[in-house]
Design a protein around this motif. Sequence first.
Motif, PDB file in Angstrom:
ATOM      1  N   GLY A  16     -22.680 -38.668 -13.246  1.00 18.35           N
ATOM      2  CA  GLY A  16     -21.760 -37.789 -12.548  1.00 18.35           C
ATOM      3  C   GLY A  16     -20.765 -37.076 -13.438  1.00 18.35           C
ATOM      4  O   GLY A  16     -20.118 -36.106 -13.005  1.00 18.35           O
ATOM      5  N   LYS A  17     -20.639 -37.531 -14.689  1.00 19.33           N
ATOM      6  CA  LYS A  17     -19.680 -36.913 -15.608  1.00 19.33           C
ATOM      7  C   LYS A  17     -20.315 -35.740 -16.343  1.00 19.33           C
ATOM      8  O   LYS A  17     -21.534 -35.601 -16.431  1.00 19.33           O
ATOM      9  CB  LYS A  17     -19.188 -37.947 -16.625  1.00 19.33           C
ATOM     10  CG  LYS A  17     -18.495 -39.146 -15.999  1.00 19.33           C
ATOM     11  CD  LYS A  17     -17.167 -38.769 -15.388  1.00 19.33           C
ATOM     12  CE  LYS A  17     -16.424 -40.010 -14.912  1.00 19.33           C
ATOM     13  NZ  LYS A  17     -15.132 -39.660 -14.264  1.00 19.33           N
ATOM     14  N   ASN A  18     -19.431 -34.901 -16.919  1.00 23.05           N
ATOM     15  CA  ASN A  18     -19.859 -33.764 -17.736  1.00 23.05           C
ATOM     16  C   ASN A  18     -19.560 -34.054 -19.192  1.00 23.05           C
ATOM     17  O   ASN A  18     -18.556 -34.721 -19.511  1.00 23.05           O
ATOM     18  CB  ASN A  18     -19.110 -32.497 -17.330  1.00 23.05           C
ATOM     19  CG  ASN A  18     -19.283 -32.158 -15.871  1.00 23.05           C
ATOM     20  OD1 ASN A  18     -20.273 -32.520 -15.258  1.00 23.05           O
ATOM     21  ND2 ASN A  18     -18.297 -31.472 -15.313  1.00 23.05           N
ATOM     22  N   TYR A  19     -20.438 -33.546 -20.071  1.00 22.42           N
ATOM     23  CA  TYR A  19     -20.136 -33.691 -21.495  1.00 22.42           C
ATOM     24  C   TYR A  19     -20.863 -32.622 -22.286  1.00 22.42           C
ATOM     25  O   TYR A  19     -21.773 -31.968 -21.789  1.00 22.42           O
ATOM     26  CB  TYR A  19     -20.517 -35.082 -22.020  1.00 22.42           C
ATOM     27  CG  TYR A  19     -19.642 -35.492 -23.173  1.00 22.42           C
ATOM     28  CD1 TYR A  19     -20.079 -35.343 -24.479  1.00 22.42           C
ATOM     29  CD2 TYR A  19     -18.356 -35.995 -22.967  1.00 22.42           C
ATOM     30  CE1 TYR A  19     -19.269 -35.701 -25.536  1.00 22.42           C
ATOM     31  CE2 TYR A  19     -17.544 -36.351 -24.025  1.00 22.42           C
ATOM     32  CZ  TYR A  19     -18.011 -36.197 -25.308  1.00 22.42           C
ATOM     33  OH  TYR A  19     -17.216 -36.545 -26.357  1.00 22.42           O
ATOM     34  N   THR A  20     -20.409 -32.432 -23.542  1.00 17.07           N
ATOM     35  CA  THR A  20     -20.971 -31.403 -24.409  1.00 17.07           C
ATOM     36  C   THR A  20     -21.358 -32.000 -25.754  1.00 17.07           C
ATOM     37  O   THR A  20     -20.580 -32.767 -26.345  1.00 17.07           O
ATOM     38  CB  THR A  20     -19.975 -30.253 -24.619  1.00 17.07           C
ATOM     39  OG1 THR A  20     -19.647 -29.679 -23.346  1.00 17.07           O
ATOM     40  CG2 THR A  20     -20.566 -29.190 -25.524  1.00 17.07           C
ATOM     41  N   LYS A  68     -21.749 -16.252 -34.816  1.00 16.26           N
ATOM     42  CA  LYS A  68     -20.646 -15.983 -35.739  1.00 16.26           C
ATOM     43  C   LYS A  68     -19.986 -17.284 -36.176  1.00 16.26           C
ATOM     44  O   LYS A  68     -19.609 -17.449 -37.347  1.00 16.26           O
ATOM     45  CB  LYS A  68     -19.639 -15.039 -35.079  1.00 16.26           C
ATOM     46  CG  LYS A  68     -20.213 -13.651 -34.835  1.00 16.26           C
ATOM     47  CD  LYS A  68     -19.198 -12.736 -34.185  1.00 16.26           C
ATOM     48  CE  LYS A  68     -19.820 -11.356 -33.940  1.00 16.26           C
ATOM     49  NZ  LYS A  68     -18.863 -10.438 -33.264  1.00 16.26           N
ATOM     50  N   ALA A  69     -19.847 -18.203 -35.247  1.00 13.81           N
ATOM     51  CA  ALA A  69     -19.273 -19.507 -35.573  1.00 13.81           C
ATOM     52  C   ALA A  69     -20.333 -20.478 -36.080  1.00 13.81           C
ATOM     53  O   ALA A  69     -19.996 -21.588 -36.496  1.00 13.81           O
ATOM     54  CB  ALA A  69     -18.587 -20.095 -34.343  1.00 13.81           C
ATOM     55  N   ARG A  70     -21.604 -20.071 -36.031  1.00 11.54           N
ATOM     56  CA  ARG A  70     -22.726 -20.931 -36.404  1.00 11.54           C
ATOM     57  C   ARG A  70     -22.641 -22.240 -35.604  1.00 11.54           C
ATOM     58  O   ARG A  70     -22.675 -23.344 -36.152  1.00 11.54           O
ATOM     59  CB  ARG A  70     -22.762 -21.200 -37.901  1.00 11.54           C
ATOM     60  CG  ARG A  70     -22.994 -19.925 -38.704  1.00 11.54           C
ATOM     61  CD  ARG A  70     -22.936 -20.160 -40.181  1.00 11.54           C
ATOM     62  NE  ARG A  70     -23.013 -18.918 -40.908  1.00 11.54           N
ATOM     63  CZ  ARG A  70     -22.604 -18.778 -42.165  1.00 11.54           C
ATOM     64  NH1 ARG A  70     -22.100 -19.813 -42.818  1.00 11.54           N
ATOM     65  NH2 ARG A  70     -22.713 -17.617 -42.764  1.00 11.54           N
ATOM     66  N   LEU A  71     -22.542 -22.076 -34.291  1.00 12.33           N
ATOM     67  CA  LEU A  71     -22.329 -23.214 -33.398  1.00 12.33           C
ATOM     68  C   LEU A  71     -23.172 -23.044 -32.150  1.00 12.33           C
ATOM     69  O   LEU A  71     -23.209 -21.970 -31.542  1.00 12.33           O
ATOM     70  CB  LEU A  71     -20.858 -23.307 -33.008  1.00 12.33           C
ATOM     71  CG  LEU A  71     -20.487 -24.291 -31.901  1.00 12.33           C
ATOM     72  CD1 LEU A  71     -20.675 -25.730 -32.388  1.00 12.33           C
ATOM     73  CD2 LEU A  71     -19.042 -24.061 -31.454  1.00 12.33           C
ATOM     74  N   SER A  72     -23.838 -24.117 -31.777  1.00 15.67           N
ATOM     75  CA  SER A  72     -24.511 -24.169 -30.489  1.00 15.67           C
ATOM     76  C   SER A  72     -24.004 -25.390 -29.729  1.00 15.67           C
ATOM     77  O   SER A  72     -23.629 -26.398 -30.338  1.00 15.67           O
ATOM     78  CB  SER A  72     -26.020 -24.257 -30.653  1.00 15.67           C
ATOM     79  OG  SER A  72     -26.671 -24.313 -29.392  1.00 15.67           O
ATOM     80  N   THR A  73     -23.979 -25.276 -28.415  1.00 11.66           N
ATOM     81  CA  THR A  73     -23.567 -26.397 -27.579  1.00 11.66           C
ATOM     82  C   THR A  73     -24.645 -26.688 -26.545  1.00 11.66           C
ATOM     83  O   THR A  73     -25.346 -25.779 -26.083  1.00 11.66           O
ATOM     84  CB  THR A  73     -22.240 -26.129 -26.864  1.00 11.66           C
ATOM     85  OG1 THR A  73     -22.387 -24.986 -26.016  1.00 11.66           O
ATOM     86  CG2 THR A  73     -21.124 -25.895 -27.852  1.00 11.66           C
ATOM     87  N   LEU A  74     -24.760 -27.944 -26.198  1.00 13.93           N
ATOM     88  CA  LEU A  74     -25.623 -28.383 -25.107  1.00 13.93           C
ATOM     89  C   LEU A  74     -24.729 -29.101 -24.116  1.00 13.93           C
ATOM     90  O   LEU A  74     -24.179 -30.164 -24.419  1.00 13.93           O
ATOM     91  CB  LEU A  74     -26.724 -29.313 -25.606  1.00 13.93           C
ATOM     92  CG  LEU A  74     -27.703 -29.828 -24.538  1.00 13.93           C
ATOM     93  CD1 LEU A  74     -28.539 -28.671 -23.986  1.00 13.93           C
ATOM     94  CD2 LEU A  74     -28.623 -30.901 -25.116  1.00 13.93           C
ATOM     95  N   HIS A  75     -24.554 -28.500 -22.942  1.00 11.12           N
ATOM     96  CA  HIS A  75     -23.641 -29.036 -21.940  1.00 11.12           C
ATOM     97  C   HIS A  75     -24.430 -29.740 -20.848  1.00 11.12           C
ATOM     98  O   HIS A  75     -25.424 -29.200 -20.352  1.00 11.12           O
ATOM     99  CB  HIS A  75     -22.793 -27.908 -21.348  1.00 11.12           C
ATOM    100  CG  HIS A  75     -21.738 -28.392 -20.434  1.00 11.12           C
ATOM    101  ND1 HIS A  75     -20.596 -29.035 -20.879  1.00 11.12           N
ATOM    102  CD2 HIS A  75     -21.653 -28.366 -19.075  1.00 11.12           C
ATOM    103  CE1 HIS A  75     -19.847 -29.366 -19.846  1.00 11.12           C
ATOM    104  NE2 HIS A  75     -20.460 -28.973 -18.746  1.00 11.12           N
TER     105      HIS A  75
END
Lengths: 113, 116
Positions: A16-20, A68-75
């Motif tokens: 039930g929680k969210n995280y990245t 540009k930030a060279r960043l990916s996220t998986l939420h």
Amino acid sequence: ELKVEQNPLFLSMQEGKNYTIYCNYSTTSDRLYWYRQDPGKSLESLFVLLSNGAVKQEGRLMASLDTKARLSTLHITAAVHDLSATYFCAVGATGGGADGLTFGKGTHLIIQP
Amino acid sequence: DTGVSQNPRHKITKRGQNVTFRCDPISEHNRLYWYRQTLGQGPEFLTYFQNEAQLEKSRLLSDRFSAERPKGSFSTLEIQRTEQGDSAMYLCASSLGTGEMVYGYTFGSGTRLTVV
């Protein structure tokens, strides 16, 4: 040399929680991939991200890319137990397949009921 | 098409022996990759074929490692004079040229090597 860093490496969370999960890479790339791996199994492709600002969603998972930030996220939204697995991001060198993919160390995700 | 097939699934060998693994890619895929994955780590790229041509092999871990793809179809990875440090999962992946940009790579289930 292309380097890929993921964090966190281990994550225990409740249903039930969210995280990245975060994925940073060191040099310019034109492709970023997210994979899922269950214990003892191979890699399952989740997302392919190609351009700055790309966002893709499948069920409770959403991936984004900031070149540009060279960043990916998986939420992960409203986590469920079935999402327990190890998640890898992988980056391809610009220009083609001959360099293969460089993988992060993976994020081992445990979702507790 | 049943995806990327790897054989054997498991291999236990004594130190110093030679081992060979086989990968059958998706039939229409012209690119084939080998990776090694050790416990707790992400896969590490070893080598790459486009059709039968091995276009990248500098990342093979030592001269004990070699790979072939004789007719641009299946591929083999051989490790000579195995060492305990070679124990790992060896993964094969295939892709269709620029389809990588859309569909990514398809990985096989891997061959788990244990050197005793």
